[in-house]
Design a protein around this motif. Structure first.
Motif, PDB file in Angstrom:
ATOM      1  N   ILE A   1      81.129  -7.638 111.474  1.00  0.00           N
ATOM      2  CA  ILE A   1      82.155  -8.563 110.981  1.00  0.00           C
ATOM      3  C   ILE A   1      81.747  -9.960 111.416  1.00  0.00           C
ATOM      4  O   ILE A   1      81.554 -10.216 112.616  1.00  0.00           O
ATOM      5  CB  ILE A   1      83.543  -8.203 111.536  1.00  0.00           C
ATOM      6  N   ASN A   2      81.591 -10.847 110.443  1.00  0.00           N
ATOM      7  CA  ASN A   2      81.168 -12.219 110.733  1.00  0.00           C
ATOM      8  C   ASN A   2      82.363 -13.158 110.706  1.00  0.00           C
ATOM      9  O   ASN A   2      83.252 -13.038 109.857  1.00  0.00           O
ATOM     10  CB  ASN A   2      80.127 -12.675 109.710  1.00  0.00           C
ATOM     11  N   GLN A   3      82.370 -14.095 111.629  1.00  0.00           N
ATOM     12  CA  GLN A   3      83.402 -15.134 111.635  1.00  0.00           C
ATOM     13  C   GLN A   3      82.803 -16.412 112.206  1.00  0.00           C
ATOM     14  O   GLN A   3      81.770 -16.390 112.884  1.00  0.00           O
ATOM     15  CB  GLN A   3      84.613 -14.699 112.468  1.00  0.00           C
ATOM     16  N   THR A   4      83.434 -17.536 111.883  1.00  0.00           N
ATOM     17  CA  THR A   4      83.004 -18.796 112.486  1.00  0.00           C
ATOM     18  C   THR A   4      83.332 -18.769 113.965  1.00  0.00           C
ATOM     19  O   THR A   4      84.208 -18.022 114.403  1.00  0.00           O
ATOM     20  CB  THR A   4      83.723 -19.983 111.822  1.00  0.00           C
ATOM     21  N   ASN A   5      82.630 -19.568 114.722  1.00  0.00           N
ATOM     22  CA  ASN A   5      82.784 -19.526 116.180  1.00  0.00           C
ATOM     23  C   ASN A   5      84.201 -19.890 116.609  1.00  0.00           C
ATOM     24  O   ASN A   5      84.682 -20.985 116.343  1.00  0.00           O
ATOM     25  CB  ASN A   5      81.775 -20.471 116.832  1.00  0.00           C
ATOM     26  N   LYS A   6      84.862 -18.942 117.245  1.00  0.00           N
ATOM     27  CA  LYS A   6      86.243 -19.149 117.699  1.00  0.00           C
ATOM     28  C   LYS A   6      86.428 -18.838 119.185  1.00  0.00           C
ATOM     29  O   LYS A   6      87.501 -19.057 119.717  1.00  0.00           O
ATOM     30  CB  LYS A   6      87.188 -18.264 116.888  1.00  0.00           C
ATOM     31  N   GLY A   7      85.433 -18.281 119.814  1.00  0.00           N
ATOM     32  CA  GLY A   7      85.565 -17.963 121.229  1.00  0.00           C
ATOM     33  C   GLY A   7      85.797 -16.480 121.477  1.00  0.00           C
ATOM     34  O   GLY A   7      86.109 -15.707 120.571  1.00  0.00           O
ATOM     35  N   LEU A   8      85.663 -16.108 122.733  1.00  0.00           N
ATOM     36  CA  LEU A   8      85.704 -14.697 123.108  1.00  0.00           C
ATOM     37  C   LEU A   8      87.054 -14.055 122.830  1.00  0.00           C
ATOM     38  O   LEU A   8      87.130 -12.924 122.328  1.00  0.00           O
ATOM     39  CB  LEU A   8      85.339 -14.551 124.588  1.00  0.00           C
ATOM     40  N   ALA A   9      88.147 -14.736 123.142  1.00  0.00           N
ATOM     41  CA  ALA A   9      89.474 -14.152 122.949  1.00  0.00           C
ATOM     42  C   ALA A   9      89.721 -13.829 121.483  1.00  0.00           C
ATOM     43  O   ALA A   9      90.195 -12.738 121.139  1.00  0.00           O
ATOM     44  CB  ALA A   9      90.549 -15.096 123.485  1.00  0.00           C
ATOM     45  N   SER A  10      89.411 -14.782 120.608  1.00  0.00           N
ATOM     46  CA  SER A  10      89.605 -14.555 119.176  1.00  0.00           C
ATOM     47  C   SER A  10      88.718 -13.415 118.675  1.00  0.00           C
ATOM     48  O   SER A  10      89.134 -12.611 117.830  1.00  0.00           O
ATOM     49  CB  SER A  10      89.294 -15.835 118.402  1.00  0.00           C
ATOM     50  N   THR A  11      87.500 -13.324 119.206  1.00  0.00           N
ATOM     51  CA  THR A  11      86.582 -12.255 118.803  1.00  0.00           C
ATOM     52  C   THR A  11      87.142 -10.890 119.176  1.00  0.00           C
ATOM     53  O   THR A  11      87.075  -9.932 118.394  1.00  0.00           O
ATOM     54  CB  THR A  11      85.211 -12.466 119.460  1.00  0.00           C
TER      55      THR A  11
END
Length: 714
Positions: free
Chosen positions: A64-74
Motif C-alpha cells: 500500500i503506497n501513500q505520501t509521506n505522513k509519518g509512522l503513526a499515520s502508516t
C-alpha cells in the motif's frame, strides 16, 4: 480468499539497506497462514523496488503506497487493511526471530489474551546483545488482569513487542495519534488499561536494530513531542482513575526521559526543550523528586534539585528559568569542549609530516617497553579467566555418571516453561559440571574463561555495577564473616529478584521460614523486610545456633524471630552431620554432604548429632501462615520440600531454594513442584557475581491471589 490467521504490518520509509533482512525473517517463518501488509510511506530510496521484488515472489505480501505522513499515520493505514485474526507490527529495519509467529499464535489461542507481550534483544552491526534497560526476568509470568499487575510493563511501550487480538482492537477502535513521533507510548497505555487479560511470553522473539539514522537515536525537533505525550498520558490516567496507582512509574519515566533527552538534544532546540520541562512542572513533579529520588539517576536528581531550589523557578519566572537552564547547558557544553581540545590538537599534530620520525621513534620505544613488560601483560589477560571453586564437584560427577542416560530428559524438564534467559543460565550452570569440571583434579587451580561461565548480561553487570552497599545495620555480619557476599545481602537472598507484586505481597502479610539461618543474617533481614511477620529461623549447627540467638537479641527481634535448633527433612527424627573445621572457613557450618573438606584428612571435620523435623510439622507447631520459605540447607532442599507438601498446597508460599549443593536439587525439585499442580512460576538466578556456582537459586511463586493464602488444602 479466506481471512489469514495473522497479519504482519510493516511501516516502510527509506530502509533499503535493512529491508531485505526484515522481509526474509518474516516470509521465512514456519507459520505460513499470514498476510504481510507493507505500507510504503513515500520512500525515496530503493525500498519500493525491493517491495515489488518480494511481492512478485510471495503472494502473501500486499503493498500500500501513500505520501509521506509519518509512522503513526502508516500504522493507522495498516489497521484499516488488516484481515487477520491477530496482528503483529514489525518495524522494517528490525528482524523477527525464527518461530516467533507460531509461538505467539499458539500462546494467544491457548490463553485467549487481548494481547501478548514478548521480549526483544538488540542488534548493532550484526552483534546481538540483551536490552540493558528492561529487567525481563523480574517480570511476573502470571497473566496481568489488574492495574497493579500491569505496572511492571507500563513503559514497555514498543508497538512491535505485542501480538494483538484483532477483536480486542476493533472493539475499542484504538488509533495512533497522527503527526507525533513516539506515538506508541500513548497507544500502549490505552491498550494496556483497556485489556482484560495481558499475557507474557518470556522469549526474545524480536531483534531491535540500533542505527544512527533512526528516529530514536537522532535527538532532533521530533523529541519535543514527548512533552505532549506526557500531558496526554497524565490526562489519560486521571480520566481512567488510576493516576495515583501509576504515579511512581509514570513519573519515573517522565522525569528521566525528559531530562536525558533534553540534555542531549541538538543545541538549536534547547530553548524549546527546557521550556517544555518548565511548562510541564507541577507539584506532582516536585513531590516525586522529594519522595522518590532513589528512582532517578543521580545526575537527574541533581538537575531537578537545583531547578526546584532556584529563586527564579520558585517565584514563577518561567522564561527566566528557561534562560537559566539553557545558559547552564551551554556552559557545560563549552567546558566539555575545552577538556576535549588537547586531545583534538594532539590527534591533528600527530599527522604532521615533520613529526612522523619522532612518532615512529616513540612507537618503537613503547614496543620495547611492552616486550619488557610481557609477563605483566600476560597477567592482565588472565583477568578474563576465573577460578571455579566448588565443594560439590564429586556429587555432581557421580550423579551425572549414574544418571547419564536420563540427563537429557531431566535437563529438558528443568528448562520447561522457563524464560529464554533462564534457559541459557541453566545450560551454562549444567555445562560447568558436565563439560568443564570433569578434567579438574584440583579445583583451586582450575580456571575458565569468563565467557564460558557467565551470560553476556551477567558480564555487563560485573563490568558496570559497583559492589552493592550494605546497610550499616548489617555490616557487622560481613565484618565477622568476610566470605559472606554483599550481593547476596543486597538481594535479600533473592527476594528482590521476585516480580514487584510478589515482593509487595511478601512484605505485606504472612510469616517467613528461614531454613539454614546460619548466624541470623538472613533472619534479621527478613524480619526487617516483613514488619508484621514472624520469622522461624532454623539452624541445627551447635556452634552457630548460639550466635543466631545472640544476634536476634542484639537486633532486638526476640519477639518476632523464633530460633529453633532443628534441621529439615521429609521426616522427624535425629541425624548426624559433618561439622567443618577451621582450615577452610572458620565455623562455616554443618552439612550432610561429606565433601572434600572432610575427606582431605585435615582432622578438623567431625560428626555432630542434630534433631530433624519437617516444615509441615513446624508450621503446625508454631501456628505459622507462611508467605515465604527460604531453603539453603546444604543439599537437603528436596527432602525439606517433600516434608512441606501440605504447607505448599495450603498456603502457596513463595520459595527461594538453593539448587547448587547437590544435582538432585537442581534436576528434581522443579519437576516435583510442577507435579503438585499448585500453579507455580519458576525462575533461576545467580546472586553472587563473583562465584559461578555458589548461590544459584530457584525462585518459585504462585498466582498473586493465592500467595500466602493458598488453594484447596489436602
Amino acid at each position: 480468499m479466506g481471512s489469514p490467521a495473522v497479519t504482519v504490518a510493516l511501516p516502510i520509509y527509506n530502509v533499503a539497506p535493512y529491508l531485505r533482512a526484515c522481509l526474509d525473517s518474516i516470509v521465512g517463518q514456519d507459520f505460513s497462514d499470514i498476510e504481510i501488509i507493507c505500507i510504503n510511506d513515500g520512500s525515496t530510496d530503493d525500498s519500493p523496488e525491493i517491495l515489488a521484488e518480494y511481492a512478485q515472489r510471495d503472494s502473501r505480501i500486499r503493498i500500500i503506497n501513500q505520501t509521506n505522513k509519518g509512522l503513526a499515520s502508516t500504522r493507522n493505514t495498516a489497521l484499516d487493511h488488516v484481515r487477520g485474526r491477530y496482528l503483529l507490527h514489525v518495524d522494517s529495519d528490525d528482524i523477527l526471530k525464527p518461530g516467533a509467529i507460531s509461538a505467539l499464535y499458539s500462546k494467544c489461542e491457548r490463553t485467549k489474551a487481548d494481547f501478548i507481550i514478548f521480549y526483544h534483544s538488540m542488534i548493532e552491526n550484526d552483534h546481538e546483545f540483551d536490552s540493558w534497560y528492561y529487567q525481563f526476568d523480574q517480570w511476573s509470568l502470571e497473566p496481568k488482569t489488574t492495574i497493579d499487575q500491569k505496572l511492571e510493563v507500563l513503559h514497555y511501550h514498543y508497538t512491535w513487542s505485542k501480538f494483538f487480538n484483532m477483536d480486542f482492537l476493533r472493539k475499542h477502535d484504538f488509533r495512533f495519534p497522527d503527526g507525533l513521533q513516539f506515538d506508541d507510548n500513548l497507544y500502549h497505555w490505552k491498550v494496556l488499561l483497556a485489556a482484560d487479560t495481558v499475557v507474557l511470553l518470556p522469549q526474545k522473539l524480536y531483534q531491535y536494530r540500533m542505527r544512527s539514522g533512526s528516529i530514536m537515536w537522532h535527538r532532533g525537533r521530533h523529541h519535543l513531542d514527548i512533552f505532549y505525550i506526557f500531558r496526554e498520558g497524565k490526562k489519560l490516567f486521571e480520566d481512567e482513575g488510576v493516576y495515583e496507582a501509576v504515579f511512581q512509574y509514570f513519573m519515573q519515566y517522565k522525569m528521566s526521559l525528559q531530562y536525558f533527552w533534553t540534555r542531549d538534544i541538538e543545541p538549536r532546540f534547547r530553548w524549546l526543550a527546557y521550556q517544555g520541562i518548565i511548562e510541564g512542572m507541577t507539584q506532582d513533579e516536585e513531590r516525586f523528586v522529594r519522595d522518590y529520588s532513589h528512582l532517578l539517576d543521580p545526575e537527574a536528581v541533581h538537575f531537578y534539585t537545583r531547578l526546584f531550589g532556584s529563586r527564579l523557578y520558585r517565584r514563577g519566572y518561567r522564561h527566566l528559568s528557561v534562560a537559566m537552564l539553557v545558559a547552564r547547558r551551554y556552559r557545560a557544553s563549552i567546558r566539555l569542549r575545552l577538556l576535549a581540545l588537547p586531545h583534538k590538537i594532539r590527534a591533528r599534530a600527530f599527522n604532521w609530516t615533520w613529526l612522523q620520525p619522532i612518532k615512529r621513534r616513540i612507537v618503537s620505544w613503547r614496543m620495547a617497553l611492552l616486550n619488557r613488560q610481557h609477563a605483566g601483560l600476560a597477567a592482565s589477560l588472565m583477568s578474563d579467566y576465573q577460578s571455579v571453586a566448588t565443594y560439590w564437584v564429586d556429587f555432581w560427577r557421580n550423579y551425572l555418571r549414574e544418571h547419564h542416560e536420563q540427563i537429557p530428559a531431566k535437563l529438558k524438564a528443568v528448562k520447561k516453561n522457563l524464560s529464554e534467559n533462564d534457559q541459557a543460565l541453566v545450560d551454562i550452570f549444567y555445562l560447568i559440571y558436565e563439560k568443564y569440571l570433569p578434567a579438574c583434579a584440583d579445583y583451586d587451580k582450575f580456571r575458565l574463561h569468563k565467557d564460558l561461565l557467565w551470560l553476556p548480561k551477567e558480564r555487563f553487570r560485573q563490568a558496570t555495577m559497583p559492589t552493592p552497599c550494605v546497610d550499616s545495620r548489617y555490616q557487622p555480619f560481613l565484618d565477622e564473616y568476610p566470605w559472606l557476599s554483599a550481593e547476596v545481602f543486597a538481594s535479600l537472598y533473592g527476594v528482590t529478584c521476585f516480580p514487584r507484586d510478589v515482593q509487595a505481597r511478601i512484605r505485606a502479610s504472612g510469616d517467613v521460614i528461614d531454613g539454614g539461618a546460619f548466624i541470623g543474617d538472613s533472619a534479621v533481614q527478613f524480619a526487617d523486610l516483613c514488619p508484621s511477620a514472624r520469622v522461624l529461623a532454623l539452624e541445627p549447627d551447635p556452634v552457630n545456633f548460639p550466635r543466631l540467638r545472640d544476634n536476634i537479641e542484639r537486633f532486638g527481634l526476640s519477639e518476632r524471630i523464633i530460633a529453633a535448633p532443628v534441621g529439615l527433612h521429609d521426616h522427624q527424627g535425629s541425624f548426624q552431620m559433618y561439622h567443618h573445621g577451621e582450615s577452610d572457613f572458620p565455623d562455616q557450618g554443618t552439612s550432610l554432604l561429606n565433601d572434600f573438606r572432610v575427606e582431605s584428612g585435615d582432622g578438623n571435620g567431625h560428626l555432630v548429632s542434630c534433631e530433624l523435623s519437617t516444615i509441615d510439622a513446624l508450621v503446625e507447631q508454631y501456628g505459622l501462615r507462611p508467605v515465604l520459605l527460604k531453603l539453603d540447607i546444604e543439599g537437603l532442599e528436596k527432602e525439606a520440600l517433600l516434608g512441606a507438601r501440605s504447607t505448599i498446597m495450603r498456603y502457596r508460599p513463595a520459595l527461594i531454594v538453593s539448587v547448587y549443593h547437590h544435582p538432585k536439587d537442581f534436576f528434581e525439585i522443579k519437576p516435583w513442584l510442577e507435579s503438585l499442580d499448585a500453579g507455580y512460576y519458576f525462575s533461576f538466578q545467580r546472586l553472587d557475581m563473583q562465584s559461578p556456582v555458589s548461590d544459584m537459586i530457584m525462585l518459585c511463586y504462585p498466582k498473586i491471589a493465592t500467595l500466602g493464602v493458598g488453594g484447596t488444602s489436602e
